[in-house]
Design a protein around this motif. Structure first.
Motif, PDB file in Angstrom:
ATOM      1  N   VAL A  48       0.832  -1.207   0.000  1.00 26.88           N
ATOM      2  CA  VAL A  48       0.000   0.000   0.000  1.00 26.88           C
ATOM      3  C   VAL A  48       0.864   1.252   0.000  1.00 26.88           C
ATOM      4  O   VAL A  48       0.582   2.231  -0.701  1.00 26.88           O
ATOM      5  CB  VAL A  48      -0.952  -0.014   1.217  1.00 26.88           C
ATOM      6  CG1 VAL A  48      -1.645   1.322   1.383  1.00 26.88           C
ATOM      7  CG2 VAL A  48      -1.992  -1.119   1.060  1.00 26.88           C
ATOM      8  N   SER A  49       1.959   1.199   0.822  1.00 22.27           N
ATOM      9  CA  SER A  49       2.852   2.355   0.868  1.00 22.27           C
ATOM     10  C   SER A  49       3.492   2.596  -0.495  1.00 22.27           C
ATOM     11  O   SER A  49       3.568   3.743  -0.969  1.00 22.27           O
ATOM     12  CB  SER A  49       3.935   2.127   1.922  1.00 22.27           C
ATOM     13  OG  SER A  49       4.842   3.205   1.954  1.00 22.27           O
ATOM     14  N   ALA A  50       3.932   1.454  -1.119  1.00 25.16           N
ATOM     15  CA  ALA A  50       4.548   1.608  -2.446  1.00 25.16           C
ATOM     16  C   ALA A  50       3.534   2.142  -3.456  1.00 25.16           C
ATOM     17  O   ALA A  50       3.839   3.051  -4.245  1.00 25.16           O
ATOM     18  CB  ALA A  50       5.125   0.275  -2.914  1.00 25.16           C
ATOM     19  N   ARG A  51       2.318   1.547  -3.430  1.00 23.72           N
ATOM     20  CA  ARG A  51       1.301   2.015  -4.366  1.00 23.72           C
ATOM     21  C   ARG A  51       0.922   3.469  -4.086  1.00 23.72           C
ATOM     22  O   ARG A  51       0.673   4.248  -5.015  1.00 23.72           O
ATOM     23  CB  ARG A  51       0.061   1.119  -4.273  1.00 23.72           C
ATOM     24  CG  ARG A  51       0.291  -0.292  -4.765  1.00 23.72           C
ATOM     25  CD  ARG A  51       0.499  -0.299  -6.272  1.00 23.72           C
ATOM     26  NE  ARG A  51       0.683  -1.635  -6.788  1.00 23.72           N
ATOM     27  CZ  ARG A  51       1.854  -2.229  -6.954  1.00 23.72           C
ATOM     28  NH1 ARG A  51       2.978  -1.559  -6.647  1.00 23.72           N
ATOM     29  NH2 ARG A  51       1.937  -3.447  -7.435  1.00 23.72           N
ATOM     30  N   THR A  52       0.861   3.801  -2.789  1.00 22.79           N
ATOM     31  CA  THR A  52       0.540   5.189  -2.441  1.00 22.79           C
ATOM     32  C   THR A  52       1.610   6.129  -2.962  1.00 22.79           C
ATOM     33  O   THR A  52       1.312   7.210  -3.504  1.00 22.79           O
ATOM     34  CB  THR A  52       0.407   5.332  -0.919  1.00 22.79           C
ATOM     35  OG1 THR A  52      -0.603   4.427  -0.446  1.00 22.79           O
ATOM     36  CG2 THR A  52       0.024   6.747  -0.532  1.00 22.79           C
TER      37      THR A  52
ATOM     38  N   ASP B  12       3.436   9.929  -6.838  1.00 21.15           N
ATOM     39  CA  ASP B  12       4.317  10.335  -7.933  1.00 21.15           C
ATOM     40  C   ASP B  12       3.519  10.551  -9.218  1.00 21.15           C
ATOM     41  O   ASP B  12       3.783  11.498  -9.983  1.00 21.15           O
ATOM     42  CB  ASP B  12       5.387   9.267  -8.162  1.00 21.15           C
ATOM     43  CG  ASP B  12       6.335   9.146  -6.980  1.00 21.15           C
ATOM     44  OD1 ASP B  12       6.395  10.096  -6.176  1.00 21.15           O
ATOM     45  OD2 ASP B  12       7.006   8.095  -6.852  1.00 21.15           O
ATOM     46  N   ALA B  13       2.540   9.613  -9.446  1.00 26.90           N
ATOM     47  CA  ALA B  13       1.718   9.761 -10.646  1.00 26.90           C
ATOM     48  C   ALA B  13       0.919  11.060 -10.608  1.00 26.90           C
ATOM     49  O   ALA B  13       0.794  11.766 -11.622  1.00 26.90           O
ATOM     50  CB  ALA B  13       0.781   8.563 -10.799  1.00 26.90           C
ATOM     51  N   LEU B  14       0.375  11.355  -9.403  1.00 27.13           N
ATOM     52  CA  LEU B  14      -0.378  12.596  -9.269  1.00 27.13           C
ATOM     53  C   LEU B  14       0.518  13.810  -9.493  1.00 27.13           C
ATOM     54  O   LEU B  14       0.128  14.784 -10.151  1.00 27.13           O
ATOM     55  CB  LEU B  14      -1.040  12.669  -7.890  1.00 27.13           C
ATOM     56  CG  LEU B  14      -2.225  11.722  -7.663  1.00 27.13           C
ATOM     57  CD1 LEU B  14      -2.684  11.786  -6.216  1.00 27.13           C
ATOM     58  CD2 LEU B  14      -3.381  12.083  -8.605  1.00 27.13           C
ATOM     59  N   ASP B  15       1.740  13.709  -8.889  1.00 25.56           N
ATOM     60  CA  ASP B  15       2.681  14.820  -9.099  1.00 25.56           C
ATOM     61  C   ASP B  15       3.018  14.953 -10.584  1.00 25.56           C
ATOM     62  O   ASP B  15       3.083  16.075 -11.122  1.00 25.56           O
ATOM     63  CB  ASP B  15       3.953  14.582  -8.290  1.00 25.56           C
ATOM     64  CG  ASP B  15       3.687  14.671  -6.791  1.00 25.56           C
ATOM     65  OD1 ASP B  15       2.655  15.263  -6.405  1.00 25.56           O
ATOM     66  OD2 ASP B  15       4.510  14.136  -6.013  1.00 25.56           O
TER      67      ASP B  15
END
Length: 525
Positions: A284-288, A293-296
């Motif tokens: 979850v932490s990695a996906r978060t 990063d994707a959002l950024d």
């Protein structure tokens, strides 16, 4: 041993103890019953003997009164009948007692009772003799022979009746008294045995209670307590706790083993769950982080697109304004010479070419993002691609009098790729170099072999890259100091990526911008 078997053994032991004590008490009660019955019989017979003695005295007195009141047979006969009735009752009591004296154990008592019956028969015989003497006395008194009647009374009545009855009564009373004493002794013995039996029963009950308590503690309470403590410890979270089994083979031992197995399984499951939880938390932490990063990235892209649209609008508006202005001026000036019109048309053509190139870049970018650009692979000789590109770029370099200086190895440098796309990437970098190069300067183009890589390095003599441009120049929509739409290097980088290569930015030793296109031999998608 199973718990059911242990309980069965304990029950059998208690039953045996109770049965033994019960049998002993029943035997004592039977003996006591015999003694009580003997006392009862002796008491009744003593009363009967006393009644016989009293009836005999009444009978003797009635005979004696014949000398005073005259021969009246009715009262004497009534006294005789009363005496016989008492004797008959005594005989009935003896016979009833004899019925209860059966078996070898009562042989002595039975013999004594038979002797007593014989005495009663003797008394009956004596009564018959007395009755005969009474008849004779009455006859003598009626005949006036008083002395003869007195002689018979003294000899038969006083001599036989009183002495014999007294002797028989004394013997009967003595015998019954002895029987009572013996019965009392038996009763005392029974009472003693009863006390001993009660003491034995109390001792056995205490011993059985202690043994049962020890049995219950060792077989039930202690293992149950251990299980209860284990359950509390496990409930508190200590799944490593193990309840001691002690090698027990009963149901509680089996329950203990199952409890330990259950605790071990729960511990293993908890460990697995904690591991899964940790993995899930990391995932979850990695996906978060990836989402962040994707959002950024999306935010940066969105901001870049916004800037890009503004820049594109500006880039298109400026040449369009120029084209429109030149066309309007040429149309409004009726005195314009052919040379002036040709100049206006030439400016319009150049601006149209700039807009065409910009539109082509936008179209290429859209197609690359959609994945619709086809890469036609095959053997490509890099010298040929580089020569064609330099030839095209000289037209771009001519207005600024920039000289393109190539450097190539003699041996063919062959890669696996799309010649048109490679030419496009080199031309983008070369065009940027010409734009950035000062008027009258040189642009160096070098083809070299670096290990298993083919490298095309383009260097200008301009101001070079600013530090922030080296990291951002290949990002789409990024516009550096050189201006432009910020698409060229992004497109070149995409072309090199699909060929398995890369674009590297640096500044040369002389300070100019240096862009290297690196491509592996035999590159494939």
């Amino acid at each position: 041993m199973r718990f059911k078997t242990k309980i069965g053994i304990a029950q059998a032991g208690l039953t045996a103890i109770v049965a033994t004590l019960t049998a002993a008490m029943l035997m004592s009660l039977a003996t006591g019953g015999d003694a009580a019955r003997e006392i009862s019989y002796s008491y009744e017979q003593t009363l009967s003997v006393t009644s016989i003695a009293k009836a005999a005295d009444d009978y003797s007195e009635q005979i004696a009164e014949m000398f005073i009141l005259g021969p009246n047979p009715r009262q004497a006969e009534a006294a005789r009948n009363a005496l016989l009735e008492v004797v008959a009752r005594m005989e009935a009591e003896l016979e009833e007692e004899l019925l209860g004296l059966i078996g070898p154990r009562h042989a002595v008592e039975r013999e004594a009772e038979l002797e007593e019956l014989a005495r009663m028969q003797a008394i009956r015989g004596l009564i018959d003799r007395i009755e005969g003497a009474r008849v004779q006395i009455g006859s003598h008194l009626r005949d006036g022979r008083f002395n003869d009647a007195m002689t018979i009374y003294r000899d038969e009545i006083e001599g036989n009746l009183d002495r014999t009855l007294d002797r028989l009564a004394d013997e009967a009373i003595a015998r019954e008294t002895g029987e009572v004493v013996e019965a009392l002794e038996q009763t005392a013995g029974v009472a003693q045995r009863m006390r001993l039996a009660v003491l034995a029963l109390a001792f056995a009950a205490v011993a059985a209670l202690i043994a049962l308590s020890v049995f219950l503690y060792r077989s039930v309470l202690r293992p149950v307590g251990a299980l209860a403590h284990g359950a509390e410890v496990v409930a508190a979270g200590n799944l490593d706790h193990i309840v001691a089994e002690d090698g027990r083979g009963d149901e509680l031992g089996e329950l203990t083993r199952r409890f330990n197995r259950m605790t071990a399984q729960i511990s293993a499951q908890r460990t697995a769950l904690l591991g899964s939880k940790a993995d899930l938390e990391r995932e979850v932490s990695a996906r978060t982080e990836e989402l962040r990063d994707a959002l950024d990235s999306l935010k940066v892209q969105s901001e870049g697109r916004a800037r890009f649209l503004a820049d594109i609008s500006h880039e298109l508006r400026t040449p369009l304004t120029v084209v429109r202005g030149k066309a309007e001026i040429a149309l409004r000036d009726p005195s314009a010479t052919p040379e002036q019109l040709r100049g206006a048309l030439d400016r319009i053509v150049r601006k149209s070419a700039d807009m065409s190139r910009l539109v082509e870049d936008l179209l290429f970018l859209a197609r690359s993002e959609a994945g619709t650009i086809q890469i036609q692979r095959g053997p490509v000789i890099m010298q040929e691609v580089l020569d064609d590109t330099i030839l095209d770029s000289r037209t771009l370099a001519l207005p600024k009098r920039v000289t393109v200086l190539p450097s190539e190895p003699q041996e063919p440098v062959i890669v696996n790729g799309d010649a048109d796309r490679l030419r496009q990437a080199i031309l983008i970098v070369l065009d940027n170099a010409v734009r950035a190069a000062p008027t009258g300067s040189n642009v160096h183009v070098e083809l070299a072999v670096d290990g298993n890589m083919a490298r095309v390095t383009i260097t200008d003599e301009g101001t070079g890259f600013a530090p922030e441009e080296i990291g951002e120049a290949m990002r789409r929509f990024y516009r550096g100091r050189s201006g432009g739409a910020g698409l060229g290097l992004s497109i070149a980088h995409w072309i090199m990526e699909v060929h398995g290569g890369d674009v590297r930015l640096a500044n040369s030793d002389d300070g100019g911008a240096q862009v290297s296109l690196v491509l592996p031999f035999g590159a494939s998608a």
